[in-house]
Design a protein around this motif. Sequence first.
Motif, PDB file in Angstrom:
ATOM      1  N   LEU A 167      -7.448 -25.102  48.607  1.00 10.26           N
ATOM      2  CA  LEU A 167      -8.814 -24.817  47.092  1.00 10.26           C
ATOM      3  C   LEU A 167      -9.261 -25.535  46.327  1.00 10.26           C
ATOM      4  O   LEU A 167     -10.381 -25.174  45.985  1.00 10.26           O
ATOM      5  N   ALA A 170     -12.323 -26.685  49.034  1.00 11.09           N
ATOM      6  CA  ALA A 170     -13.594 -25.408  48.043  1.00 11.09           C
ATOM      7  C   ALA A 170     -14.232 -25.217  46.924  1.00 11.09           C
ATOM      8  O   ALA A 170     -15.357 -25.645  46.217  1.00 11.09           O
ATOM      9  N   HIS A 171     -13.079 -26.444  45.931  1.00 13.56           N
ATOM     10  CA  HIS A 171     -13.858 -26.104  44.239  1.00 13.56           C
ATOM     11  C   HIS A 171     -15.253 -27.360  44.793  1.00 13.56           C
ATOM     12  O   HIS A 171     -15.513 -27.541  43.958  1.00 13.56           O
ATOM     13  N   GLN A 174     -17.855 -27.296  46.440  1.00 15.37           N
ATOM     14  CA  GLN A 174     -18.875 -25.987  45.154  1.00 15.37           C
ATOM     15  C   GLN A 174     -19.145 -26.981  43.895  1.00 15.37           C
ATOM     16  O   GLN A 174     -20.632 -26.380  43.995  1.00 15.37           O
ATOM     17  N   ASP A 192      -4.581 -16.840  50.333  1.00 13.37           N
ATOM     18  CA  ASP A 192      -5.072 -17.885  48.753  1.00 13.37           C
ATOM     19  C   ASP A 192      -6.525 -18.507  49.446  1.00 13.37           C
ATOM     20  O   ASP A 192      -7.716 -18.293  48.655  1.00 13.37           O
ATOM     21  N   PHE A 196     -10.754 -17.487  48.075  1.00 11.64           N
ATOM     22  CA  PHE A 196     -12.476 -17.859  47.340  1.00 11.64           C
ATOM     23  C   PHE A 196     -13.426 -17.358  48.151  1.00 11.64           C
ATOM     24  O   PHE A 196     -14.853 -17.127  47.380  1.00 11.64           O
TER      25      PHE A 196
END
Length: 212
Positions: A167, A170-171, A174, A192, A196
């Motif tokens: 993640l 991913a963050h 983003q 998990d 997202f």
Amino acid sequence: MTKHIVWDWNGTLFHDIEAVVGATNMVFEPYGLGSYDADGFRAVYTRPIWAAYERMLGRSLYEGEWERLDFAFHEHYHRLMLECGLAADALASLESWKDAGGRQSLLSMWAHERLVPKITEFGIDHYFTRVDGLRSATGGPKAEWMVAHLAALGVDPADVVVIGDSLDDAHAAQHVGARAVLYSGGMTSRADLLAFGGPVVDTLADALDYAA
């Protein structure tokens, strides 16, 4: 249109889940915790890593405990990782994206001085226009490093897809305005990753399909 892929290393191109789990089990053996398998580890894994350790222990870390645990983990990991290799379709995926005319780089939260020799050892360094590993004692969120990585490359985040197993990847995507494709073969549980809300794949070849 995707013009550039930013790859993650640990758990993505480098299939090191066995080394991570093995090193973690060795670190926590003195605490009397039972051994984790890969799925059990994924169930407690999060970033920052100290938060995962607190999940495992069921309490906050004591003063100085994180530093001791982190040092011990890397002592074990750097030995166990010698038995690990690239993900099954990593080389084919790197070659495929190169043949399609795309650019690609590597951004890892692993130590830069270890990362560069390792990718050279695997013979994949020539695929990347830039390679960045961690150059400080503590990494923090990957987002700030992604900003610097893309700035150094001079690429528009709108043209970028980040492929990683956490993640944090991913963050980071983003945060800079790039897209993320998350890979289930690494440290984070599939549940998990799905939470997202973006694409989740089981192979790196499938990740390229989303990038294309």
